[in-house]
Write a protein that holds these residues in place. Structure first.
Motif, PDB file in Angstrom:
ATOM      1  N   ALA A   1      -5.989  -2.399  -1.807  1.00 18.89           N
ATOM      2  CA  ALA A   1      -6.103  -3.147  -0.546  1.00 18.89           C
ATOM      3  C   ALA A   1      -5.678  -2.283   0.639  1.00 18.89           C
ATOM      4  O   ALA A   1      -6.306  -2.318   1.708  1.00 18.89           O
ATOM      5  CB  ALA A   1      -5.262  -4.420  -0.611  1.00 18.89           C
ATOM      6  N   GLU A   2      -4.626  -1.503   0.465  1.00 19.80           N
ATOM      7  CA  GLU A   2      -4.161  -0.626   1.535  1.00 19.80           C
ATOM      8  C   GLU A   2      -5.199   0.463   1.847  1.00 19.80           C
ATOM      9  O   GLU A   2      -5.412   0.812   3.015  1.00 19.80           O
ATOM     10  CB  GLU A   2      -2.820   0.008   1.174  1.00 19.80           C
ATOM     11  CG  GLU A   2      -1.661  -0.964   1.145  1.00 19.80           C
ATOM     12  CD  GLU A   2      -1.556  -1.779  -0.138  1.00 19.80           C
ATOM     13  OE1 GLU A   2      -0.645  -2.616  -0.214  1.00 19.80           O
ATOM     14  OE2 GLU A   2      -2.364  -1.603  -1.068  1.00 19.80           O
ATOM     15  N   CYS A   3      -5.836   0.988   0.817  1.00 17.95           N
ATOM     16  CA  CYS A   3      -6.886   1.995   1.035  1.00 17.95           C
ATOM     17  C   CYS A   3      -8.061   1.397   1.800  1.00 17.95           C
ATOM     18  O   CYS A   3      -8.588   2.024   2.725  1.00 17.95           O
ATOM     19  CB  CYS A   3      -7.359   2.561  -0.301  1.00 17.95           C
ATOM     20  SG  CYS A   3      -6.152   3.617  -1.112  1.00 17.95           S
ATOM     21  N   ALA A   4      -8.461   0.187   1.429  1.00 19.56           N
ATOM     22  CA  ALA A   4      -9.568  -0.472   2.139  1.00 19.56           C
ATOM     23  C   ALA A   4      -9.196  -0.719   3.594  1.00 19.56           C
ATOM     24  O   ALA A   4     -10.019  -0.507   4.500  1.00 19.56           O
ATOM     25  CB  ALA A   4      -9.918  -1.781   1.434  1.00 19.56           C
ATOM     26  N   ALA A   5      -7.973  -1.143   3.845  1.00 20.02           N
ATOM     27  CA  ALA A   5      -7.522  -1.381   5.225  1.00 20.02           C
ATOM     28  C   ALA A   5      -7.507  -0.082   6.019  1.00 20.02           C
ATOM     29  O   ALA A   5      -7.917  -0.053   7.188  1.00 20.02           O
ATOM     30  CB  ALA A   5      -6.144  -2.023   5.226  1.00 20.02           C
ATOM     31  N   LEU A   6      -7.048   0.993   5.410  1.00 16.85           N
ATOM     32  CA  LEU A   6      -7.006   2.288   6.084  1.00 16.85           C
ATOM     33  C   LEU A   6      -8.418   2.770   6.419  1.00 16.85           C
ATOM     34  O   LEU A   6      -8.678   3.233   7.529  1.00 16.85           O
ATOM     35  CB  LEU A   6      -6.278   3.302   5.209  1.00 16.85           C
ATOM     36  CG  LEU A   6      -6.070   4.693   5.776  1.00 16.85           C
ATOM     37  CD1 LEU A   6      -5.291   4.652   7.085  1.00 16.85           C
ATOM     38  CD2 LEU A   6      -5.345   5.565   4.754  1.00 16.85           C
ATOM     39  N   GLU A   7      -9.333   2.648   5.483  1.00 18.32           N
ATOM     40  CA  GLU A   7     -10.726   3.056   5.731  1.00 18.32           C
ATOM     41  C   GLU A   7     -11.349   2.213   6.836  1.00 18.32           C
ATOM     42  O   GLU A   7     -12.102   2.726   7.667  1.00 18.32           O
ATOM     43  CB  GLU A   7     -11.538   2.947   4.441  1.00 18.32           C
ATOM     44  CG  GLU A   7     -11.067   3.901   3.374  1.00 18.32           C
ATOM     45  CD  GLU A   7     -12.049   5.006   3.086  1.00 18.32           C
ATOM     46  OE1 GLU A   7     -13.246   4.872   3.394  1.00 18.32           O
ATOM     47  OE2 GLU A   7     -11.600   6.031   2.548  1.00 18.32           O
ATOM     48  N   ALA A   8     -11.028   0.918   6.884  1.00 21.70           N
ATOM     49  CA  ALA A   8     -11.569   0.048   7.937  1.00 21.70           C
ATOM     50  C   ALA A   8     -10.972   0.405   9.297  1.00 21.70           C
ATOM     51  O   ALA A   8     -11.672   0.393  10.311  1.00 21.70           O
ATOM     52  CB  ALA A   8     -11.276  -1.416   7.597  1.00 21.70           C
ATOM     53  N   GLU A   9      -9.701   0.726   9.326  1.00 18.67           N
ATOM     54  CA  GLU A   9      -9.012   1.059  10.579  1.00 18.67           C
ATOM     55  C   GLU A   9      -9.398   2.442  11.106  1.00 18.67           C
ATOM     56  O   GLU A   9      -9.440   2.660  12.317  1.00 18.67           O
ATOM     57  CB  GLU A   9      -7.497   0.985  10.364  1.00 18.67           C
ATOM     58  CG  GLU A   9      -6.661   1.239  11.591  1.00 18.67           C
ATOM     59  CD  GLU A   9      -6.727   0.111  12.608  1.00 18.67           C
ATOM     60  OE1 GLU A   9      -6.507   0.386  13.802  1.00 18.67           O
ATOM     61  OE2 GLU A   9      -7.006  -1.040  12.207  1.00 18.67           O
ATOM     62  N   VAL A  10      -9.659   3.361  10.189  1.00 18.57           N
ATOM     63  CA  VAL A  10      -9.969   4.747  10.580  1.00 18.57           C
ATOM     64  C   VAL A  10     -11.293   5.140   9.901  1.00 18.57           C
ATOM     65  O   VAL A  10     -11.295   5.783   8.854  1.00 18.57           O
ATOM     66  CB  VAL A  10      -8.836   5.713  10.163  1.00 18.57           C
ATOM     67  CG1 VAL A  10      -9.101   7.122  10.679  1.00 18.57           C
ATOM     68  CG2 VAL A  10      -7.480   5.207  10.608  1.00 18.57           C
TER      69      VAL A  10
ATOM     70  N   ASN B   1     -10.640  13.816   2.515  1.00 20.96           N
ATOM     71  CA  ASN B   1     -10.635  13.104   1.250  1.00 20.96           C
ATOM     72  C   ASN B   1     -10.807  11.621   1.523  1.00 20.96           C
ATOM     73  O   ASN B   1     -10.528  11.142   2.619  1.00 20.96           O
ATOM     74  CB  ASN B   1      -9.309  13.339   0.506  1.00 20.96           C
ATOM     75  CG  ASN B   1      -9.464  13.203  -0.975  1.00 20.96           C
ATOM     76  OD1 ASN B   1     -10.483  12.726  -1.484  1.00 20.96           O
ATOM     77  ND2 ASN B   1      -8.457  13.613  -1.716  1.00 20.96           N
ATOM     78  N   LEU B   2     -11.263  10.898   0.526  1.00 24.26           N
ATOM     79  CA  LEU B   2     -11.384   9.455   0.634  1.00 24.26           C
ATOM     80  C   LEU B   2     -10.005   8.817   0.455  1.00 24.26           C
ATOM     81  O   LEU B   2      -9.132   9.389  -0.196  1.00 24.26           O
ATOM     82  CB  LEU B   2     -12.325   8.920  -0.443  1.00 24.26           C
ATOM     83  CG  LEU B   2     -13.759   9.456  -0.426  1.00 24.26           C
ATOM     84  CD1 LEU B   2     -14.502   8.993  -1.668  1.00 24.26           C
ATOM     85  CD2 LEU B   2     -14.475   9.000   0.828  1.00 24.26           C
ATOM     86  N   ALA B   3      -9.832   7.636   0.998  1.00 22.29           N
ATOM     87  CA  ALA B   3      -8.621   6.865   0.707  1.00 22.29           C
ATOM     88  C   ALA B   3      -8.875   6.162  -0.627  1.00 22.29           C
ATOM     89  O   ALA B   3      -9.675   5.245  -0.712  1.00 22.29           O
ATOM     90  CB  ALA B   3      -8.357   5.846   1.804  1.00 22.29           C
ATOM     91  N   MET B   4      -8.218   6.639  -1.658  1.00 21.58           N
ATOM     92  CA  MET B   4      -8.408   6.106  -3.006  1.00 21.58           C
ATOM     93  C   MET B   4      -7.049   5.762  -3.590  1.00 21.58           C
ATOM     94  O   MET B   4      -6.081   6.491  -3.381  1.00 21.58           O
ATOM     95  CB  MET B   4      -9.110   7.135  -3.882  1.00 21.58           C
ATOM     96  CG  MET B   4     -10.501   7.496  -3.392  1.00 21.58           C
ATOM     97  SD  MET B   4     -11.240   8.866  -4.327  1.00 21.58           S
ATOM     98  CE  MET B   4     -11.226   8.238  -5.985  1.00 21.58           C
ATOM     99  N   PRO B   5      -6.954   4.668  -4.320  1.00 19.86           N
ATOM    100  CA  PRO B   5      -5.654   4.264  -4.889  1.00 19.86           C
ATOM    101  C   PRO B   5      -4.989   5.363  -5.707  1.00 19.86           C
ATOM    102  O   PRO B   5      -3.773   5.540  -5.632  1.00 19.86           O
ATOM    103  CB  PRO B   5      -6.004   3.066  -5.763  1.00 19.86           C
ATOM    104  CG  PRO B   5      -7.231   2.500  -5.145  1.00 19.86           C
ATOM    105  CD  PRO B   5      -7.993   3.678  -4.626  1.00 19.86           C
TER     106      PRO B   5
END
Length: 97
Positions: free
Chosen positions: A73-82, A91-95
């Protein structure tokens, strides 16, 4: 591997050391001449595992392994915000990272 909650994946680093000691003891019992020829031991594996230690090097908790998914969930939020995160960080935001 311990999975104390859904999506969690952890191991105790002490178990890694115990495995090495057991392997060395078995080698000493079965092939002592071979053990005497060992000059170094390399440790690798777990890739992106996080071992959290204090200032004295004491392990504080089980290692969080590369396949742990608790931060999805934190990775998805980070990708949405940035949206440019991949370009910025390389790199991708990955758990698992």
């Amino acid at each position: 591997i311990q999975r104390p909650r859904p999506l969690w994946s952890e191991q105790r680093p002490a178990d890694w050391w115990a495995g090495l000691e057991a392997a060395c003891a078995l080698l000493a019992a079965r092939a002592p001449d071979a053990l005497r020829q060992v000059q170094a031991i390399g440790l690798s594996g777990q890739m992106h595992g996080a071992v959290v230690m204090d200032a004295q090097g004491t392990v504080l908790r089980p290692a969080i392994l590369w396949n742990d998914g608790r931060s999805g969930a934190e990775c998805a939020a980070l990708e949405a915000e940035v949206p440019r995160l991949h370009t910025i960080a390389g790199n991708l935001a990955m758990p698992g990272f």
